[in-house]
Design an enzyme around this catalytic site. Structure first.
Site, PDB file in Angstrom:
ATOM      1  N   SER A 265       0.840  -1.197   0.000  1.00  0.00           N
ATOM      2  CA  SER A 265       0.000   0.000   0.000  1.00  0.00           C
ATOM      3  C   SER A 265       0.872   1.242   0.000  1.00  0.00           C
ATOM      4  O   SER A 265       1.995   1.230   0.511  1.00  0.00           O
ATOM      5  CB  SER A 265      -0.901   0.028   1.231  1.00  0.00           C
ATOM      6  OG  SER A 265      -0.166   0.394   2.391  1.00  0.00           O
ATOM      7  N   ASP A 266       0.349   2.325  -0.594  1.00  0.00           N
ATOM      8  CA  ASP A 266       0.963   3.610  -0.311  1.00  0.00           C
ATOM      9  C   ASP A 266       0.667   3.913   1.149  1.00  0.00           C
ATOM     10  O   ASP A 266      -0.276   3.381   1.741  1.00  0.00           O
ATOM     11  CB  ASP A 266       0.422   4.698  -1.235  1.00  0.00           C
ATOM     12  CG  ASP A 266       1.404   5.848  -1.418  1.00  0.00           C
ATOM     13  OD1 ASP A 266       2.320   5.987  -0.582  1.00  0.00           O
ATOM     14  OD2 ASP A 266       1.256   6.605  -2.388  1.00  0.00           O
ATOM     15  N   TRP A 267       1.470   4.782   1.737  1.00  0.00           N
ATOM     16  CA  TRP A 267       1.426   4.998   3.178  1.00  0.00           C
ATOM     17  C   TRP A 267       0.111   5.681   3.574  1.00  0.00           C
ATOM     18  O   TRP A 267      -0.134   6.824   3.228  1.00  0.00           O
ATOM     19  CB  TRP A 267       2.632   5.806   3.618  1.00  0.00           C
ATOM     20  CG  TRP A 267       3.823   4.992   4.028  1.00  0.00           C
ATOM     21  CD1 TRP A 267       4.519   5.129   5.190  1.00  0.00           C
ATOM     22  CD2 TRP A 267       4.444   3.907   3.335  1.00  0.00           C
ATOM     23  NE1 TRP A 267       5.535   4.196   5.255  1.00  0.00           N
ATOM     24  CE2 TRP A 267       5.512   3.435   4.138  1.00  0.00           C
ATOM     25  CE3 TRP A 267       4.196   3.265   2.120  1.00  0.00           C
ATOM     26  CZ2 TRP A 267       6.331   2.369   3.760  1.00  0.00           C
ATOM     27  CZ3 TRP A 267       5.008   2.210   1.737  1.00  0.00           C
ATOM     28  CH2 TRP A 267       6.059   1.764   2.546  1.00  0.00           C
ATOM     29  N   GLY A 268      -0.738   4.924   4.262  1.00  0.00           N
ATOM     30  CA  GLY A 268      -2.053   5.439   4.626  1.00  0.00           C
ATOM     31  C   GLY A 268      -3.089   5.267   3.539  1.00  0.00           C
ATOM     32  O   GLY A 268      -4.157   5.877   3.608  1.00  0.00           O
ATOM     33  N   GLY A 269      -2.805   4.421   2.557  1.00  0.00           N
ATOM     34  CA  GLY A 269      -3.715   4.248   1.428  1.00  0.00           C
ATOM     35  C   GLY A 269      -4.752   3.163   1.607  1.00  0.00           C
ATOM     36  O   GLY A 269      -5.483   2.849   0.663  1.00  0.00           O
TER      37      GLY A 269
END
Length: 744
Positions: A271-275
């Site tokens: 995942s992208d960070w916080g995605g």
């Protein structure tokens, strides 16, 4: 860093005492199969998986710190450590925070931004880039490099375009493959991002992209597909935005149907960070590893923060209740184990290196080869130090460090040579170099605790700055204005898009005043994006120098003074006006809850060709200090069979007086088709280095698959018989010859 290596080694030794727990096999050597590197990776994966508990499997799938995920301590399976790229290795940060950890041995080499790499139009430069940055990641004990980025250049306002490889899917595809391979030969995974349709920063966390299947398959997916199928990338990062109503980090169609089923991707989706936004979707829709910008998505201070990630305790709860499939869990765990065996548990990988002379040389070479000479009337460039006595350098970008800031690509470098520093070093005592700031832009120099240490404070007014710059220009034999954009918010920076197409900080006023003061003016644009140039008719020379990393100043001096003959070509179109860009001409940008790509496949030069719009500078454009002729374009046959091939050749001659390189470009146009198609599309290119008077024949091979388009009514790629034209040139608007042929 070295302690981490020791811990990994001790963990592996301790694993011998744990192999009896659970299933698993012993190799003939007495070593557990998963620890035996002579065994096939898939056999090792299955052996490790059989030994793991439910909790240990889930533990592999989510972060335990800002940039790491847990291994399996009981089995000696180490953690996975990620690092931001794609232009250099990010400094170490605190366990739960973005601020740097304060290490004194984590400065890196900053390589040029990926727009600069793409502008080399040279896959061998991409291989060198990947190998070099991979060596730095390996030395720093990183397992996953979060890059490269290959999102398509849809609008020049996208603040993150500098991290990507331009507007054309073919160019991006050819450049991403050697980068991935170069990184991974070091036992470090490349994580190609952001999959997919992440073409703007504004509203990036929730905007739903509405795009037709033709554009998705022909424009926005090919570089990712090449990275998977040809580059063999071990990781893919999901994007923040939505597609088909689902966030791309857990998107059934993108991740399960296309990436894992159609492309047979065997790596991990990170995942992208916080995605990540939903446990059930994260479980079912293709996500493998969850990382986060905050500690737990709920608040900033929970002591068990990472246990609250969507793929942590919430996932365990579903599994224990029988509401989630253990087969899906095993698939995720297999992928992470496969990643670990390829990286952290690969004892045969090289040791890497950091800030080596070879890396410095690579950064300088790539930067010099990527710089694009856009205009050079009156041969203002290169500057002949034997004939000038005074050089005036004007502009804040001549002195401002650009490696700090801009979002996740911000770096801590051992040293960044600014343009003024490089120019003064190259000139030495051969001429006088005088500097004036000309304008005030961003005086800050701090990002996540990394400080440039520069004092850019200024007391003079705008009028005084311009007056002083004009006075310097009048004294000089030649003037270099070094401006453009920077890494501040709403410029070339993650998290924001630009708010205007023109240059900020009243730079146009400065350039106009300098043009009045001295006709020998060269404008150097430092940016990752196209910019408006209302003064273009009054300025004889323009050089696009990009964000060029640690060696910016030295590489720029190489080009400005002729040690390097520029050979870069634009990887995206410079429109005259923002309205000439298709995303803005047709709407929609930026959208709100959703954004429609009404332009479909007509992105960049495809739109300019369709509308017969003259660009400011075309895709593929770039001049040299020498001249080239490209002619005698011909095909070796007039018809192409369904299983055959045609060879189109052209002769390239260096007609100037110095050695140089030209990029010969092949475009193909379909003369008649059932669905609308671009006038022409890039299908091949070759960079040719020639001495004065030397001629070389360049040959391109055309096969039927290169003539396909995606028919969204059939959900398939289609190759229609009929007439085609091969265009050979040196830019999308500079075609030197054509050859027609028919597909039978």
């Amino acid at each position: 860093m070295k302690n981490r290596t020791l811990i990994k080694g001790l963990a592996a030794l301790c694993a011998f005492t744990a192999v009896a727990c659970g299933g698993g096999q012993q190799a003939q050597s007495g070593v557990a199969v998963y620890l035996d590197e002579s065994q096939p990776i898939e056999k090792r994966v299955e052996d490790a998986l059989a030994r793991m508990t439910l909790e240990e499997k889930v533990g592999l799938l989510h972060a335990q710190s800002k940039f790491s995920s847990a291994g399996v301590q009981r089995l000696g399976i180490p953690e996975v450590w990620c690092t931001d790229g794609p232009h250099g290795i990010r400094p170490e940060v605190l366990w739960d925070e973005w601020d740097q950890a304060g290490w004194t041995n984590d400065s890196c080499t900053a390589f040029p931004a990926l727009t600069c790499l793409a502008a080399t139009w040279n896959p061998s430069m991409s291989a060198l880039y990947g190998k070099s940055i991979g060596e730095e990641a390996r030395y720093r004990e990183k397992d996953v490099l979060l890059g490269p980025g290959v999102n398509i250049y849809r609008t020049p306002l996208n603040g993150r375009n500098f991290e990507y490889m331009g507007e054309d899917p073919y160019l991006s595809s050819r450049m991403v493959v050697p980068y991935v391979q170069g990184v991974q030969q070091n036992g470090v995974a490349a994580c190609v991002k952001h999959f997919a349709l992440n073409n703007q920063e504004v509203h990036r966390h929730g905007i739903d992209v509405i795009v037709d299947d033709r554009a998705l398959n022909e424009i926005y997916l090919p570089a990712f597909k090449a990275a998977v199928e040809e580059g063999g990338t071990w990781a893919i990062m999901g994007a923040y935005n939505k597609y088909k109503g689902q966030h791309c980090c857990h998107n059934q169609y993108l991740l399960n149907d296309i990436l894992k089923r159609d492309w047979a991707f065997d790596g991990v989706v990170i995942s992208d960070w916080g995605g990540v936004h939903d446990t059930k979707q994260a479980v079912e829709n293709g996500l493998d590893m969850e990382f986060g910008s905050w500690t737990n998505g709920l608040n900033w201070g929970a002591s068990n923060a990472y246990d609250n990630y969507y793929l942590a305790n919430p996932y365990l709860d579903l599994l224990r209740k029988g509401e989630a499939s253990t087969d899906v869990l095993d698939d995720k765990a297999r992928r992470v184990l496969r990643l670990i065996f390829r990286t952290a548990m690969n004892s045969r990988k090289p040791f890497g290196s950091l800030n080596s002379p070879e890396h410095t040389a690579a950064a300088r070479r790539i930067a010099g080869e990527g710089m694009v000479l856009l205009k050079n009337d009156k041969k203002v460039l290169p500057i002949d130090l034997a004939s000038v006595k005074t050089i005036a350098v004007v502009g804040e970008n001549a002195v401002k460090m650009m490696t700090v800031g801009g979002g996740s690509s911000s770096l801590k470098v051992r040293h960044e040579y600014t343009p003024l520093e490089g120019i003064r070093a190259a000139v030495g005592d051969k001429a006088e170099v005088i500097y004036e700031r000309g304008y005030v832009g961003d005086v800050t120099g701090d990002y996540n605790g990394v400080k440039t240490g520069q004092d850019l404070s200024e007391k003079r007014s705008e009028e005084a700055l311009i007056a002083d710059a004009v006075a310097a220009a009048r004294k000089a034999d030649v003037v270099l204005f070094i401006g453009g954009l920077n890494k501040s918010g709403h410029q070339d920076s993650e998290g924001d898009d630009r708010t205007q197409y023109g240059l900020p900080y009243a730079q146009d006023r400065v350039i106009e005043a300098l043009a009045d003061a001295n006709p020998n003016l060269a404008v150097v644009v430092i940016s990752g994006n196209a910019v408006a140039m209302p003064w273009i008719e009054r300025v004889p020379a323009v050089l696009e120098a990009w964000f060029s990393g640690s060696e910016t100043g030295n590489a720029l001096a190489d080009v400005v003074f002729g040690a390097v003959n520029p050979s870069g070509k634009l990887p995206f179109t410079f429109p005259v006006r923002l309205e000439d860009n298709s995303a803005h001409a047709l709407g929609e940008y930026p959208g709100t809850d959703s954004v429609r790509y009404n332009e479909s496949i007509f992105v960049g030069y495809r739109w300019h060709d369709k509308q017969a719009l003259k660009p400011l500078f075309a895709f593929g454009h770039g001049l040299s200090y020498t001249t080239f002729s490209v002619g005698n374009v011909k095909a070796d046959r007039a018809t192409l069979a369904a299983n055959g091939r045609i060879r189109v050749s052209a002769e390239v001659t260096n007609t100037g007086d110095r050695a140089g390189a030209e990029v010969v470009q092949l475009y193909i146009g379909d003369e008649e088709s059932s669905l609308p198609r671009p006038v022409k599309e890039l299908k091949g290119f070759e960079k040719v280095s020639l001495n004065p008077g030397e001629t070389q024949t360049v040959t391109f091979e055309i096969t039927p698959d290169m003539l396909q388009y995606y028919d969204d009514t059939k959900g398939a790629w289609v190759c229609e018989p009929g007439a085609f034209t091969a265009y050979v040139g040196v830019a999308s608007d500079d075609i030197r010859g054509t050859a027609g042929f028919e597909l039978k």
